[in-house]
Design an enzyme around this catalytic site. Structure first.
Site, PDB file in Angstrom:
ATOM      1  N   TYR A 205      -1.697  -0.200  11.031  1.00  0.00           N
ATOM      2  CA  TYR A 205      -1.838  -0.764   9.880  1.00  0.00           C
ATOM      3  C   TYR A 205      -0.697  -0.465   8.911  1.00  0.00           C
ATOM      4  O   TYR A 205      -0.074  -1.460   8.371  1.00  0.00           O
ATOM      5  CB  TYR A 205      -2.977  -0.438   9.136  1.00  0.00           C
ATOM      6  CG  TYR A 205      -3.272  -0.694   7.854  1.00  0.00           C
ATOM      7  CD1 TYR A 205      -3.305  -1.846   7.359  1.00  0.00           C
ATOM      8  CD2 TYR A 205      -3.202   0.300   6.815  1.00  0.00           C
ATOM      9  CE1 TYR A 205      -3.394  -2.214   6.059  1.00  0.00           C
ATOM     10  CE2 TYR A 205      -3.103   0.047   5.588  1.00  0.00           C
ATOM     11  CZ  TYR A 205      -3.295  -1.340   4.964  1.00  0.00           C
ATOM     12  OH  TYR A 205      -3.224  -1.446   3.710  1.00  0.00           O
TER      13      TYR A 205
ATOM     14  N   THR B 279       0.898  -1.190   0.107  1.00  0.00           N
ATOM     15  CA  THR B 279       0.083  -0.074   0.067  1.00  0.00           C
ATOM     16  C   THR B 279       0.947   1.320  -0.031  1.00  0.00           C
ATOM     17  O   THR B 279       1.962   1.227   0.572  1.00  0.00           O
ATOM     18  CB  THR B 279      -0.917  -0.021   1.283  1.00  0.00           C
ATOM     19  OG1 THR B 279      -1.607   1.308   1.550  1.00  0.00           O
ATOM     20  CG2 THR B 279       0.054  -0.308   2.645  1.00  0.00           C
ATOM     21  N   ASP B 280       0.320   2.415  -0.642  1.00  0.00           N
ATOM     22  CA  ASP B 280       0.775   3.631  -0.553  1.00  0.00           C
ATOM     23  C   ASP B 280       1.153   3.938   0.963  1.00  0.00           C
ATOM     24  O   ASP B 280       1.993   4.972   1.400  1.00  0.00           O
ATOM     25  CB  ASP B 280       0.530   4.575  -1.516  1.00  0.00           C
ATOM     26  CG  ASP B 280      -1.083   5.061  -0.952  1.00  0.00           C
ATOM     27  OD1 ASP B 280      -1.773   4.402   0.072  1.00  0.00           O
ATOM     28  OD2 ASP B 280      -1.839   5.713  -1.904  1.00  0.00           O
TER      29      ASP B 280
ATOM     30  N   LYS C 209       2.213  -3.156   7.385  1.00  0.00           N
ATOM     31  CA  LYS C 209       2.281  -3.028   5.878  1.00  0.00           C
ATOM     32  C   LYS C 209       3.800  -2.937   5.732  1.00  0.00           C
ATOM     33  O   LYS C 209       4.393  -3.878   4.798  1.00  0.00           O
ATOM     34  CB  LYS C 209       1.379  -2.629   5.195  1.00  0.00           C
ATOM     35  CG  LYS C 209      -0.095  -2.914   5.163  1.00  0.00           C
ATOM     36  CD  LYS C 209      -0.195  -4.394   4.585  1.00  0.00           C
ATOM     37  CE  LYS C 209      -0.037  -4.442   3.156  1.00  0.00           C
ATOM     38  NZ  LYS C 209      -0.075  -6.032   2.557  1.00  0.00           N
TER      39      LYS C 209
END
Ligand code: DAU
Length: 308
Positions: A121, A96-97, A125
């Site tokens: 979160y 994810t960015d 990641k």
């Protein structure tokens, strides 16, 4: 997704990626040669109230998958130093960015932007991205990583902004906008995301990272107003609520590597994508009802206790 269940190569197995034995069994049963790793706890708000499950699933679960792939694909499984793997194997890690943190008013995240996650979160990641990188450097495992901006489209769980707002509109509930609603996200249709991942799977370089995004920045407030307008509901339904702690102000992806290397750009215009998405939710009330019953109700009540 339509029709896939009839494909002879399709098998569905519901397995917890933290379960090492179950994951190993899957590799053996199906002789897995490629992994596209989407499995993750993905909602920022949930990670703020319950960080542990994000760490165990997103970090340790990723390590379980990497290990399973490595040992199943190694040509000489007895030699722990061997860096030789079967022909044609590949592990795509879908990230994810959010691992890049937050942007100011200018600029874009590139593949070399510093990793600076702000939520549990995003930190989970980012940790899994680093593990994937380490498996490439240390063991030579053939991995590739993608980092995408915000997705929208059908079948999205109504904890995320767009389906939550559509659902609340249809249910006549208020629309909870965090803080001043001026945070910016870069929206991409899920089908465009999947097409980009498949290109990386087929043509991406091992060890590389690929940013995927829509060049489609919107403030949350503008997006919520657009949904209200499409559903012909009044703006008085908007309710500003307490901001998300550590709320990232702006995300924007520079996806020029995808364009340069694979000639990829999104096919969906935001207008068409949103129209189709809203229409999909209108045509699938039974899917939404099933999904928002049970555990979702208690999540919603705890998360949005101040919302009418
Ligand atoms: O950027 C990619 C990421 O996009 C993915 O990695 C995450 O898995 C995905 O959840 C998403 O993260 P966001 O936090 O950006 O998405 P979310 O839909 O939760 O929120 C989008 C924006 O809307 C964010 O600025 C928070 C705001 N928001 C969200 C909800 C659920 C509200 O104002 N009200 C809400 O009720």
């Amino acid at each position: 997704m339509d029709g896939i269940t009839e494909d002879a190569l399709y098998h569905f197995e519901k397995v917890d990626i933290r379960d090492r034995e179950a994951v190993r069994r899957l590799f053996e049963t199906y002789d897995v040669t490629e992994v596209v790793h989407f499995a993750a706890e993905s909602h920022v708000d949930r990670s703020i109230t319950e960080p542990e499950v994000f760490l165990t699933t997103n970090v340790l679960g990723t390590q379980v998958l990497l290990d399973a792939a490595m040992w199943h694909w190694k040509l000489d499984a007895k030699n722990k130093h061997s860096r030789h793997y079967r022909e044609g194997v590949c592990f795509v890690h879908v990230s994810t960015d959010e691992v890049y943190g937050s942007l100011g008013a200018e600029g874009f995240f590139t593949e070399t932007s510093p990793i600076a996650p702000n939520s549990p979160y995003a930190a989970s990641k980012a940790s899994s991205d680093l593990l994937v990188r380490a498996y490439y450097e240390t063991y030579g495992l053939p991995v590739k990583t993608t980092r995408c901006s915000n997705n929208y489209g059908p079948y999205q769980f109504p904890e995320k902004l767009i389906p939550l707002m559509i659902h609340n509109c249809l249910a006549g509930k208020s629309l909870p906008v965090y803080g001043d609603g001026q945070q910016i996200r870069d929206w991409l249709h899920v089908n465009d995301h999947c097409e980009a991942i498949d290109l990386v799977r087929q043509r991406g370089r091992f060890g590389d990272v690929y940013n995927i995004g829509g060049h489609n920045e919107k403030t949350n407030l503008a997006l919520v107003k657009l949904i209200l307008q499409k559903l012909d509901r009044p703006e008085t339904l908007i309710q500003f609520v307490q901001d998300r702690p550590g709320h990232d102000r702006r995300y924007a992806i520079d996806a020029s590597k995808m364009a340069r290397e694979f000639d990829w750009t999104p096919r969906y215009s935001f207008e068409k994508g949103m129209e189709e998405t809203i229409d999909w939710y209108l045509r699938h009330p039974e899917w939404v009802e099933r999904i928002v019953s049970g555990a979702y109700q208690s999540y919603y009540e705890a998360m949005y206790s101040s919302v009418e």
